[in-house]
Scaffold this motif. Structure first.
Motif, PDB file in Angstrom:
ATOM      1  N   GLN A  48      -3.419 -12.289   5.293  1.00  0.00           N
ATOM      2  CA  GLN A  48      -3.470 -11.450   4.111  1.00  0.00           C
ATOM      3  C   GLN A  48      -4.676 -10.533   4.214  1.00  0.00           C
ATOM      4  OE1 GLN A  48      -3.466 -14.333   0.866  1.00  0.00           O
ATOM      5  NE2 GLN A  48      -1.372 -13.682   0.409  1.00  0.00           N
ATOM      6  N   SER A  49      -4.499  -9.326   3.747  1.00  0.00           N
ATOM      7  CA  SER A  49      -5.596  -8.367   3.724  1.00  0.00           C
ATOM      8  C   SER A  49      -5.983  -8.104   2.280  1.00  0.00           C
ATOM      9  CB  SER A  49      -5.177  -7.054   4.383  1.00  0.00           C
ATOM     10  OG  SER A  49      -4.929  -7.254   5.749  1.00  0.00           O
ATOM     11  N   PHE A  50      -7.298  -8.047   2.056  1.00  0.00           N
ATOM     12  CA  PHE A  50      -7.818  -7.802   0.726  1.00  0.00           C
ATOM     13  C   PHE A  50      -9.081  -6.976   0.855  1.00  0.00           C
ATOM     14  CE2 PHE A  50     -10.496  -9.118  -2.915  1.00  0.00           C
ATOM     15  CZ  PHE A  50      -9.680  -8.671  -3.935  1.00  0.00           C
ATOM     16  N   GLN A  51      -9.075  -5.818   0.269  1.00  0.00           N
ATOM     17  CA  GLN A  51     -10.210  -4.904   0.277  1.00  0.00           C
ATOM     18  C   GLN A  51     -10.751  -4.672   1.685  1.00  0.00           C
ATOM     19  OE1 GLN A  51     -13.054  -6.410  -2.574  1.00  0.00           O
ATOM     20  NE2 GLN A  51     -11.813  -5.738  -4.304  1.00  0.00           N
ATOM     21  N   GLY A  52      -9.844  -4.429   2.608  1.00  0.00           N
ATOM     22  CA  GLY A  52     -10.231  -4.102   3.974  1.00  0.00           C
ATOM     23  C   GLY A  52     -10.526  -5.294   4.864  1.00  0.00           C
ATOM     24  N   GLU A  53     -10.523  -6.491   4.330  1.00  0.00           N
ATOM     25  CA  GLU A  53     -10.761  -7.682   5.132  1.00  0.00           C
ATOM     26  C   GLU A  53      -9.449  -8.425   5.331  1.00  0.00           C
ATOM     27  OE1 GLU A  53     -14.192 -10.428   4.922  1.00  0.00           O
ATOM     28  OE2 GLU A  53     -14.670  -9.244   3.136  1.00  0.00           O
ATOM     29  N   THR A  54      -9.287  -8.993   6.515  1.00  0.00           N
ATOM     30  CA  THR A  54      -8.086  -9.774   6.808  1.00  0.00           C
ATOM     31  C   THR A  54      -8.465 -11.242   6.884  1.00  0.00           C
ATOM     32  OG1 THR A  54      -7.129  -7.934   8.021  1.00  0.00           O
ATOM     33  CG2 THR A  54      -6.197 -10.105   8.444  1.00  0.00           C
ATOM     34  N   PHE A  55      -7.689 -12.039   6.193  1.00  0.00           N
ATOM     35  CA  PHE A  55      -7.911 -13.475   6.167  1.00  0.00           C
ATOM     36  C   PHE A  55      -6.718 -14.178   6.792  1.00  0.00           C
ATOM     37  CE2 PHE A  55     -10.066 -11.555   2.592  1.00  0.00           C
ATOM     38  CZ  PHE A  55     -11.348 -12.078   2.690  1.00  0.00           C
TER      39      PHE A  55
END
Length: 71
Positions: A54-61
């Protein structure tokens, strides 16, 4: 798909896995023959490994989720 992962873990090469699947008559998703590149795609694809990205605010987790594993 579990067989592909098990064979690779046992030390089989991509070519050996493709040959075994073809010998057993296992069709690909589209009904074709298995090739080393097809096996590599499955082994590297996060969906087949049960990894949720998942990506959130430019970060991928990433998180492992065996329940989501495509088998």
């Amino acid at each position: 798909m579990a067989k592909i992962f098990a064979m690779r873990e046992a030390g089989a090469t991509l070519e050996e896995i493709a040959a075994e699947l073809n010998k057993e008559g296992v069709p690909t998703k589209r009904g074709g023959r298995w090739y080393a590149a097809t096996v590599r795609y499955i082994l590297q694809n996060p969906k087949y490994r049960g990894i949720l990205r998942q990506s959130f605010q430019g970060e991928t987790f990433e998180a492992e989720s065996p329940a989501l594993r495509i088998a």
